[in-house]
Scaffold this motif. Structure first.
Motif, mmCIF file in Angstrom:
data_model
loop_
_atom_site.group_PDB
_atom_site.id
_atom_site.type_symbol
_atom_site.label_atom_id
_atom_site.label_comp_id
_atom_site.label_asym_id
_atom_site.label_seq_id
_atom_site.Cartn_x
_atom_site.Cartn_y
_atom_site.Cartn_z
ATOM 1 N N GLY A 1 0.817 -1.213 0.000
ATOM 2 C CA GLY A 1 0.000 0.000 0.000
ATOM 3 C C GLY A 1 0.848 1.259 0.000
ATOM 4 N N GLN A 2 1.934 1.252 0.761
ATOM 5 C CA GLN A 2 2.826 2.413 0.787
ATOM 6 C C GLN A 2 3.471 2.638 -0.585
ATOM 7 N N CYS A 3 3.895 1.568 -1.220
ATOM 8 C CA CYS A 3 4.514 1.698 -2.550
ATOM 9 C C CYS A 3 3.519 2.251 -3.572
ATOM 10 N N TYR A 4 2.318 1.706 -3.584
ATOM 11 C CA TYR A 4 1.326 2.178 -4.550
ATOM 12 C C TYR A 4 0.870 3.600 -4.243
ATOM 13 N N ALA A 5 0.884 3.996 -2.960
ATOM 14 C CA ALA A 5 0.519 5.365 -2.612
ATOM 15 C C ALA A 5 1.466 6.370 -3.265
ATOM 16 N N LEU A 6 2.721 5.953 -3.502
ATOM 17 C CA LEU A 6 3.702 6.841 -4.135
ATOM 18 C C LEU A 6 3.302 7.189 -5.564
ATOM 19 N N VAL A 7 2.596 6.286 -6.224
ATOM 20 C CA VAL A 7 2.354 6.439 -7.663
ATOM 21 C C VAL A 7 0.891 6.701 -8.000
ATOM 22 N N ILE A 8 0.017 6.710 -6.990
ATOM 23 C CA ILE A 8 -1.419 6.815 -7.257
ATOM 24 C C ILE A 8 -1.815 8.129 -7.942
ATOM 25 N N PRO A 9 -1.062 9.263 -7.791
ATOM 26 C CA PRO A 9 -1.492 10.472 -8.497
ATOM 27 C C PRO A 9 -1.416 10.358 -10.014
ATOM 28 N N GLN A 10 -0.642 9.407 -10.526
ATOM 29 C CA GLN A 10 -0.496 9.266 -11.974
ATOM 30 C C GLN A 10 -1.267 8.030 -12.449
ATOM 31 N N ASP A 11 -1.403 7.912 -13.754
ATOM 32 C CA ASP A 11 -1.996 6.685 -14.299
ATOM 33 C C ASP A 11 -0.998 5.563 -14.092
ATOM 34 N N TYR A 12 -1.375 4.584 -13.302
ATOM 35 C CA TYR A 12 -0.462 3.495 -12.958
ATOM 36 C C TYR A 12 -1.212 2.184 -13.085
ATOM 37 N N TYR A 13 -0.532 1.189 -13.602
ATOM 38 C CA TYR A 13 -1.184 -0.077 -13.908
ATOM 39 C C TYR A 13 -0.435 -1.233 -13.252
ATOM 40 N N PHE A 14 -1.085 -2.372 -13.187
ATOM 41 C CA PHE A 14 -0.461 -3.568 -12.621
ATOM 42 C C PHE A 14 0.394 -4.240 -13.691
ATOM 43 N N TRP A 15 1.480 -3.593 -14.050
ATOM 44 C CA TRP A 15 2.357 -4.142 -15.086
ATOM 45 C C TRP A 15 3.043 -5.419 -14.593
ATOM 46 N N ASP A 16 4.027 -5.259 -13.727
ATOM 47 C CA ASP A 16 4.857 -6.389 -13.311
ATOM 48 C C ASP A 16 4.110 -7.366 -12.413
ATOM 49 N N VAL A 17 3.224 -6.841 -11.585
ATOM 50 C CA VAL A 17 2.458 -7.710 -10.687
ATOM 51 C C VAL A 17 1.488 -8.578 -11.483
#
Length: 307
Positions: free
Chosen positions: A230-246
């Motif tokens: 959750g902390q990692c994804y919180a870093l990127v949530i302001p931008q369009d971010y997708y579940f690429w590697d996961v």
């Protein structure tokens, strides 16, 4: 039942750490090691963060190796600096020492050694460029027979790429970053006979990281892995971010969630389409993840990280 042998090769982006974390939760997988390729990161903090994650999850016996390969087209520094942020997250810095071993040999040499010594063919889980794999194949062509398959997050087949023209003038927007960093190495791997299962932008574009999902991870904060995710994804949530590697990595856990489709392809290595994975009749056959049960995938990662 014997476990599936896997070697992880990631390149230090935010979702690379999360893909590694997901892989470590798979009980049917034996992770032989982690190679960090210096692409979407600054490599020292990326290696450090990887080792701290292995410590946190109780896998300090799994070695980490730093690849010394170099690409052609560097990732933007704004992407790469995330490796410093993740390495400094409080949850990863509760101890002054790191127990997970950093090997003295290079990542490409480690890859050769692991494949040669493995008692059975190994799956390469690659969430960055294919450069370390290509260099290993050139150094030791015999290892090709020891690679069961490559599961790879990379490429864009029938959708635009993510190498934007304002970042890379002269490019036509068809390239995906993991190919564009080093298209010559991607083309080298395309020359092999190894089975390649791609997770392209065609699929990942449909599986976004949503605020709702990040909040659900936060509601599982009593589980350290979910808290870190959750902390990692919180870093990127302001931008369009997708579940690429996961999304690519989850295929190893539940391939039945996915539909695969065969394509004939080639890697474009120069010109304005450099880094494009082009669909061409008579090209190199690969399998691409074409569809996924999105709700099952979302539920799976929440379940796996709640431990």
């Amino acid at each position: 039942m014997s476990k599936q042998l896997v070697l992880m090769d990631h390149d230090g982006g935010v979702d690379d750490y999360l893909a590694t974390m997901l892989l470590l939760t798979m009980d049917h997988v034996e992770l032989l090691g982690v190679v960090v390729t210096p692409a979407d990161c600054y490599v020292q903090p990326a290696v450090s963060a990887t080792r701290k994650i292995l410590d946190l999850m109780g896998f300090s016996h799994i070695p980490v190796a730093e690849s010394t390969v170099r690409g052609i087209n560097p990732f933007p520094y704004l992407y790469r600096r995330d490796s410093f942020v993740v390495d400094h997250l409080p949850i990863l810095n509760q101890s002054e020492t790191i127990n997970t071993q950093l090997l003295s040999e290079s990542g490409q040499d480690f890859m050769v050694r692991v494949l040669r010594e493995a008692p059975a063919p190994v799956t390469l889980m690659v969430t960055g460029p294919l450069t370390t794999v290509a260099v290993a194949l050139d150094k030791a062509p015999d290892i090709e027979a020891k690679i069961q398959k490559i599961v790879w997050m990379g490429g864009a087949l029938n959708v635009p790429g993510n190498v934007e023209k304002n970042w890379e003038p002269g490019q036509d927007g068809s390239a995906e970053w993991n190919v564009y960093w080093d298209p010559i190495s991607a083309a080298r791997v395309w020359e092999s006979q190894i089975e390649i299962i791609m997770c392209p932008l065609d699929l990942t574009n449909n599986v976004p990281v949503t605020s709702e999902l990040v909040q659900k991870m936060g509601q599982q904060r009593n589980y350290p892995i979910s808290d870190l995710a959750g902390q990692c994804y919180a870093l990127v949530i302001p931008q369009d971010y997708y579940f690429w590697d996961v999304l690519a990595t989850a295929y190893l856990g539940h391939p039945e969630f996915y539909q695969l489709r065969e394509w004939e392809t080639e890697i474009i290595t120069n010109g304005p389409s450099q880094g494009r994975t082009k669909v061409v009749s008579g090209g190199r056959k690969i399998l691409a993840m074409d569809k996924v049960d999105k709700e099952a995938f979302y539920a799976y990662i929440l379940q796996q990280w709640a431990r």
